[in-house]
Motif scaffolding. Structure first.
Motif, short mmCIF file in Angstrom:
data_model
loop_
_atom_site.label_atom_id
_atom_site.label_comp_id
_atom_site.label_asym_id
_atom_site.label_seq_id
_atom_site.Cartn_x
_atom_site.Cartn_y
_atom_site.Cartn_z
N UNK A 264 0.80 -1.21 0.00
CA UNK A 264 0.00 0.00 0.00
C UNK A 264 0.85 1.27 0.00
N UNK A 265 2.15 1.13 0.25
CA UNK A 265 2.99 2.34 0.28
C UNK A 265 4.36 2.15 -0.35
N UNK A 266 4.76 0.92 -0.69
CA UNK A 266 6.12 0.65 -1.16
C UNK A 266 6.46 1.38 -2.46
N UNK A 267 5.45 1.71 -3.25
CA UNK A 267 5.68 2.39 -4.52
C UNK A 267 6.08 3.85 -4.35
N UNK A 268 5.82 4.42 -3.19
CA UNK A 268 6.00 5.86 -2.99
C UNK A 268 7.42 6.19 -2.57
N UNK A 269 7.86 7.44 -2.81
CA UNK A 269 9.20 7.83 -2.37
C UNK A 269 9.34 7.82 -0.86
N UNK A 270 10.56 7.60 -0.41
CA UNK A 270 10.88 7.63 1.02
C UNK A 270 11.41 9.03 1.35
N UNK B 31 7.92 19.68 0.21
CA UNK B 31 7.96 19.87 -1.25
C UNK B 31 7.58 18.55 -1.91
N UNK B 32 7.05 18.62 -3.14
CA UNK B 32 6.80 17.36 -3.88
C UNK B 32 8.12 16.64 -4.12
N UNK B 33 8.08 15.32 -4.07
CA UNK B 33 9.28 14.50 -4.19
C UNK B 33 9.07 13.45 -5.27
N UNK B 34 10.09 13.23 -6.08
CA UNK B 34 10.05 12.17 -7.09
C UNK B 34 10.85 10.98 -6.58
N UNK B 35 10.34 9.81 -6.79
CA UNK B 35 11.04 8.59 -6.38
C UNK B 35 12.21 8.35 -7.32
N UNK B 36 13.37 8.15 -6.76
CA UNK B 36 14.56 7.94 -7.57
C UNK B 36 14.62 6.51 -8.08
N UNK B 37 15.14 6.39 -9.27
CA UNK B 37 15.38 5.06 -9.83
C UNK B 37 16.87 4.79 -9.71
N UNK C 272 20.25 9.36 -9.69
CA UNK C 272 19.14 8.53 -10.15
C UNK C 272 18.11 9.43 -10.76
N UNK C 273 17.31 8.93 -11.67
CA UNK C 273 16.32 9.77 -12.32
C UNK C 273 14.96 9.55 -11.69
N UNK C 274 14.09 10.51 -11.85
CA UNK C 274 12.74 10.42 -11.29
C UNK C 274 11.95 9.36 -12.02
N UNK C 275 11.44 8.40 -11.26
CA UNK C 275 10.63 7.34 -11.88
C UNK C 275 9.18 7.77 -12.00
N UNK C 276 8.77 8.69 -11.16
CA UNK C 276 7.38 9.13 -11.18
C UNK C 276 7.27 10.45 -10.42
N UNK C 277 6.32 11.25 -10.83
CA UNK C 277 6.04 12.45 -10.05
C UNK C 277 5.30 12.05 -8.79
N UNK C 278 5.39 12.89 -7.78
CA UNK C 278 4.81 12.50 -6.48
C UNK C 278 3.88 13.56 -5.96
N UNK C 279 2.69 13.16 -5.69
CA UNK C 279 1.72 14.01 -4.99
C UNK C 279 1.90 13.77 -3.50
#
Length: 499
Positions: A302-308, A471-477, A489-496
């Motif tokens: 339920x949360x593993x996909x999101x940035x830390x 601030x909005x955070x992007x999950x790093x790849x 690392x590059x942003x894998x997804x934008x983060x709300x």
């Protein structure tokens, strides 16, 4: 009855009879309450004895004292109630019992304000002394009640003491080894937490009867009175008294309140039912919402996909702690809660270790006391962000950045955010802050200094969690093991922030 005859008797043996009765009631305030006043006459006309809820509390005290194993352990009783139940009357009965049935008794009574104490609490207690069978034993004054035995007046007394968080000596000096101490708080929800702490620390005499009674309308959903029923309930005997169940209350007015506001409204809960509100008038995040947050259990998917994201709130005074919180989507946890540490390099090394261990995608640090920490991190190649709580918000409905990130955190809690159910400090931090009314309508949170003036600790852990919304955070790849959060690392997804 012999006891009734005691009240009617005359001649030189009267005091001896009263003394014998007081000795018999040494550990029995319930019996004393029934025989020490002329129930049904004068000011007590139409009343045949203590009310049921008063009998309950007097029975609790009697049973506690009847057990030799408990007798000399502090008895702490908290009563939250609606209006008009007779709180001051019970304080008068207990006070008179303690002063009459124990020699050299020491009692201290305080109230939420000096006016409340001078105009209501002290006069009401004094009335119960003057109408008691031992009324002639005591000198009842506006600020004290003392034994008329001049040789013992300084040791056998009840004092009505205004409280101050800056002057707590009257509560720190509560010692009466081998005898009795009774401490009474009236309208306790507005008595500063510092007074509670000092009083609690002073009630340590061995082989001493110690009774602490606190009364109040449950007007606030934070503070020590509230926590008697929540955080510290294992140490307190608690009662919540509904005004509708008590004789003598205005049932017609209560019915009007129910019709106007509803029985489940906070107005009715506080003034009638003796229940704490779901949310105090100025409270920013309600206890109900935070209760739901700590009751949630999330599965990792339920949360593993999101940035830390890590939030760091350095300690700003000696009493505060350095707090480091992690949030990943709707999940959160505390990573560190440490005493203040002015060694910025040492703190930076700790943050860096946690950043790598949890593969954090962003680290936000409160700029107030964190500039040196971030500078040390920069030397280590870390890209941490300083967040100025006083900075300009993106949403112009908020006064500053701190109010804005707390607003985002509030929405996160309502949207399904989860906190550790065992983390009592975080719970208190989240429900503690209040809003500051403003003419321009902007949302402003009270400062940490203002919270401390109200007796609440600085919400460092709450601020650390809220920093994760800065601030909005992007999950790093990440590419390859061991690269760590500081690696590229590059942003894998934008983060709300609410994802």
């Amino acid at each position: 009855m012999a006891e009734a005859a005691t009240k009617r008797g005359d001649g030189p043996s009267l005091d001896d009879q009263i003394i014998d009765l007081a000795a018999a009631c040494h550990f029995d305030p319930l019996r004393w309450s029934r025989v020490a006043w002329d129930w049904g006459t004068g000011e007590l006309e139409g009343i045949d004895g203590p009310r049921d809820w008063q009998v309950d509390i007097l029975t609790v005290i009697r049973d506690h004292l009847a057990d030799p194993a408990k007798r000399y352990q502090p008895l702490q009783i908290a009563i939250a109630s609606g209006h008009g139940i007779g709180k001051s009357a019970l304080m008068g009965m207990v006070s008179n019992w303690g002063m009459s049935c124990f020699s050299d008794a020491m009692l201290v009574t305080t109230a939420n304000t000096d006016t409340q104490m001078r105009t209501k609490t002290a006069p009401e207690i004094g009335k119960w002394f003057r109408t008691s069978i031992t009324g002639h034993w005591f000198d009842v004054q506006a600020t004290s009640i003392k034994s008329r035995d001049k040789a013992r007046a300084d040791k056998w007394r009840q004092d009505f003491v205004p409280w101050s968080q800056h002057n707590t000596e009257a509560f720190a000096g509560l010692h009466n080894l081998g005898k009795i101490i009774i401490l009474e708080f009236d309208e306790a929800s507005k008595i500063h937490d510092k007074v509670w702490e000092v009083a609690e620390g002073a009630l340590t005499d061995e082989n001493t009867v110690i009774i602490w009674l606190v009364f109040g309308n449950p007007t606030q959903n934070a503070g020590r009175f509230r926590e008697c029923f929540r955080r510290y309930r294992h140490r307190w005997v608690t009662r919540q008294v509904d005004s509708r169940t008590v004789p003598g209350t205005n049932k017609t007015l209560i019915a009007q309140w129910a019709a106007d506001h509803g029985e489940d409204s906070d107005f009715f809960k506080i003034r009638v039912r003796g229940q704490f509100p779901a949310q105090s008038a100025m409270q920013f995040i309600s206890a109900d919402d935070v209760d739901k947050a700590r009751a949630r259990h999330l599965r990792k998917e339920q949360y593993a996909f999101a940035p830390v994201i890590l939030g760091v709130d350095p300690a700003w005074t000696g009493d505060d702690k350095l707090e480091i919180m992690l949030r990943q989507g709707l999940y959160s946890k505390s990573l560190a809660s440490l005493p203040r540490n002015d060694n910025d390099v040492e703190v930076a090394n700790l943050i860096a270790r946690l950043e790598d261990e949890y593969q954090a995608d962003a680290v936000f640090v409160d700029a107030g006391y964190g500039t040196g920490i971030v500078s040390a991190g920069s030397v280590m190649g870390r890209s941490w962000r300083l967040i100025w709580f006083s900075g300009k918000p993106i949403d112009t409905g908020y006064l500053n950045k701190r109010a804005e990130i707390w607003g985002t955190g509030k929405r996160w809690i309502k949207a399904g955010g989860a906190i550790d159910p065992k983390d009592e400090d975080l719970y208190q931090d989240l429900i503690g802050p209040e809003t500051v009314p403003r003419l321009d309508g902007k949302i402003q949170l009270e400062s940490k200094e203002d919270m401390k003036e109200r007796g609440l600790p600085s919400p460092n852990k709450g601020d650390a969690l809220m920093l994760t919304f800065a601030e909005p955070v992007a999950k790093k790849e990440r590419y390859g093991a061991g690269q760590g959060a500081a690696g590229s690392g590059k942003a894998a997804m934008d983060y709300d922030p609410l994802s």
